[in-house]
Enzyme design. Structure first.
Site, PDB file in Angstrom:
ATOM      1  N   LEU A 219       0.765  -1.325   0.097  1.00  0.00           N
ATOM      2  CA  LEU A 219       0.006   0.035  -0.005  1.00  0.00           C
ATOM      3  C   LEU A 219       0.966   1.191   0.034  1.00  0.00           C
ATOM      4  O   LEU A 219       1.838   1.461   0.944  1.00  0.00           O
ATOM      5  CB  LEU A 219      -0.810   0.044   1.246  1.00  0.00           C
ATOM      6  CG  LEU A 219      -1.857   1.187   1.379  1.00  0.00           C
ATOM      7  CD1 LEU A 219      -2.820   1.173   0.145  1.00  0.00           C
ATOM      8  CD2 LEU A 219      -2.804   1.132   2.603  1.00  0.00           C
ATOM      9  N   ASP A 220       0.626   2.147  -0.941  1.00  0.00           N
ATOM     10  CA  ASP A 220       1.096   3.341  -1.131  1.00  0.00           C
ATOM     11  C   ASP A 220       2.715   3.231  -1.102  1.00  0.00           C
ATOM     12  O   ASP A 220       3.432   4.185  -0.694  1.00  0.00           O
ATOM     13  CB  ASP A 220       0.788   4.581   0.028  1.00  0.00           C
ATOM     14  CG  ASP A 220      -0.626   4.745  -0.289  1.00  0.00           C
ATOM     15  OD1 ASP A 220      -1.200   4.704  -1.329  1.00  0.00           O
ATOM     16  OD2 ASP A 220      -1.274   5.237   0.800  1.00  0.00           O
ATOM     17  N   GLU A 221       3.288   2.227  -1.777  1.00  0.00           N
ATOM     18  CA  GLU A 221       4.977   1.942  -1.630  1.00  0.00           C
ATOM     19  C   GLU A 221       5.545   1.871  -3.222  1.00  0.00           C
ATOM     20  O   GLU A 221       6.478   1.586  -3.221  1.00  0.00           O
ATOM     21  CB  GLU A 221       5.091   0.796  -0.564  1.00  0.00           C
ATOM     22  CG  GLU A 221       4.774   0.843   0.855  1.00  0.00           C
ATOM     23  CD  GLU A 221       5.699   1.867   1.598  1.00  0.00           C
ATOM     24  OE1 GLU A 221       6.889   2.125   0.729  1.00  0.00           O
ATOM     25  OE2 GLU A 221       5.291   2.278   2.527  1.00  0.00           O
TER      26      GLU A 221
END
Length: 276
Positions: A219-221
Site C-alpha cells: 500500500l502506497d509504496e
C-alpha cells in the site's frame, strides 16, 4: 508515420548506435531522443521518437532485428494512437474533473472509454462529458472481476485511481505492474486514517503535498512518478489546507497521466526514470 520507441535493457556498449542504425534502416529520421543509465542497477532506458514512410510493421521489424542481441524490452507505437485509460473514482470529483477537462482540451492525449465507481455520486459529471459510467456494488472479489472484464473488453492500457478510496487486492495489482497510477496526499510527518488535513492542522505542518505513484501490492509504496508541495502557515484553516491539497492532487495526477501517455516513464527497480 510518427512513432515512439521505448527501450529498456542492461546497459551495454553500442545500444544507441544500434537504435539509430535500425531507425535509418527503415528509412526513419529521429525527431527526439532521450536516454539514461541507472548506475545502481546498470539499467539503460531510452525513448526515441522518429518518422518513417515505411510503416509501423517495417519499423518494428527493423528495430527488433537491429536490437535483438541486447535483449531489450521494446515497445513501439504511433504517436497518433492514444493510450486507453480506465478511470476509477469514489465520491471526490476534483481529480476526475481535471482529467476529463484536460482530455477534452486535447492536452492529455488519452482515451477514457469508461469511469468505474463504487458510488453513484459522480455519474452525472461523467456522462455529461460523453463518457460511460459504471457503478459497481458487491464485495471486492466481485468488483475486481468486473473491472478485469472491462479492462480486457475495452483494451485498456492503464488504470487511473482518481481518488478511488478502496484498496485493490494484491492479485489485481500484480496483474498490471506499472500500469495503475494512484494519487494520495503526502505530509511531513505522515498522517493516516480519517481527516488527514485536520491532523496536519493540529500538528502545525508547514508543507503539504501530493504524490502520484504506480500501485503495487504494498500500500502506497509503489514507484513515485510525480510530486509537488505547497508551503503553508499557521494562518491556514483545515478547510483551506484541504483546498490547497485538492489543487496539488489534481495537478500532480494530471501530470503523471500525461507523462504516461507520452511513454516517458520507465520503472527501474523501486523507482522511476521520468523524461521531461
Amino acid at each position: 508515420m510518427d512513432l515512439i520507441a521505448s527501450l529498456q535493457c542492461a546497459d551495454q556498449p553500442g545500444i544507441v548506435h544500434a537504435m539509430t542504425s535500425a531507425v535509418l534502416a527503415c528509412g526513419g529520421n529521429i525527431i527526439e531522443n532521450q536516454q539514461f543509465t541507472d548506475p545502481a542497477t546498470n539499467t539503460f532506458v531510452m525513448r526515441t521518437r522518429f518518422e518513417t514512410s515505411q510503416g509501423q510493421a517495417t519499423a518494428e521489424k527493423s528495430l527488433s532485428d537491429g536490437l535483438a542481441k541486447y535483449h531489450p524490452a521494446l515497445h513501439i507505437r504511433p504517436t497518433s494512437q492514444r493510450p486507453r485509460a480506465l478511470v476509477m473514482v469514489t465520491k471526490e470529483s476534483h481529480c476526475l474533473r481535471d482529467l476529463l477537462y484536460l482530455n477534452e482540451l486535447g492536452e492529455l492525449k488519452v482515451e477514457i472509454p469508461l469511469v468505474i465507481s463504487n458510488h453513484e455520486d459522480l455519474r452525472q459529471l461523467v456522462e455529461s462529458h460523453g463518457v460511460e459510467f459504471m457503478y459497481l456494488s458487491g464485495d471486492k472479489t466481485t468488483q475486481e472481476a468486473e473491472i478485469t472484464k472491462q479492462i480486457d473488453l475495452l483494451k485498456i492500457d492503464f488504470v487511473v485511481l482518481a481518488r478511488y478510496m478502496q484498496i485493490l487486492s494484491a492479485d489485481f495489482c500484480d496483474r498490471m505492474p506499472g500500469k495503475i497510477i494512484n494519487i494520495h496526499h503526502s505530509f511531513l510527518p505522515g498522517f493516516k486514517g480519517a481527516k488527514p488535513y485536520h491532523q496536519a492542522h493540529e500538528r502545525g505542518v508547514k508543507i503539504i503535498g501530493a504524490s502520484a505513484h504506480f500501485v503495487t501490492s504494498e500500500l502506497d509504496e509503489g514507484p513515485i512518478i510525480e510530486q509537488d508541495v505547497a508551503h503553508v502557515t499557521h494562518i491556514a484553516t483545515p478547510e483551506e489546507l484541504i483546498a490547497i491539497g485538492r489543487d496539488i492532487e489534481r495537478r500532480v495526477l494530471a501530470k503523471a497521466v500525461k507523462l504516461y501517455s507520452e511513454d516517458k516513464i520507465f520503472v527501474v527497480g523501486k523507482r522511476t526514470v521520468v523524461f521531461a
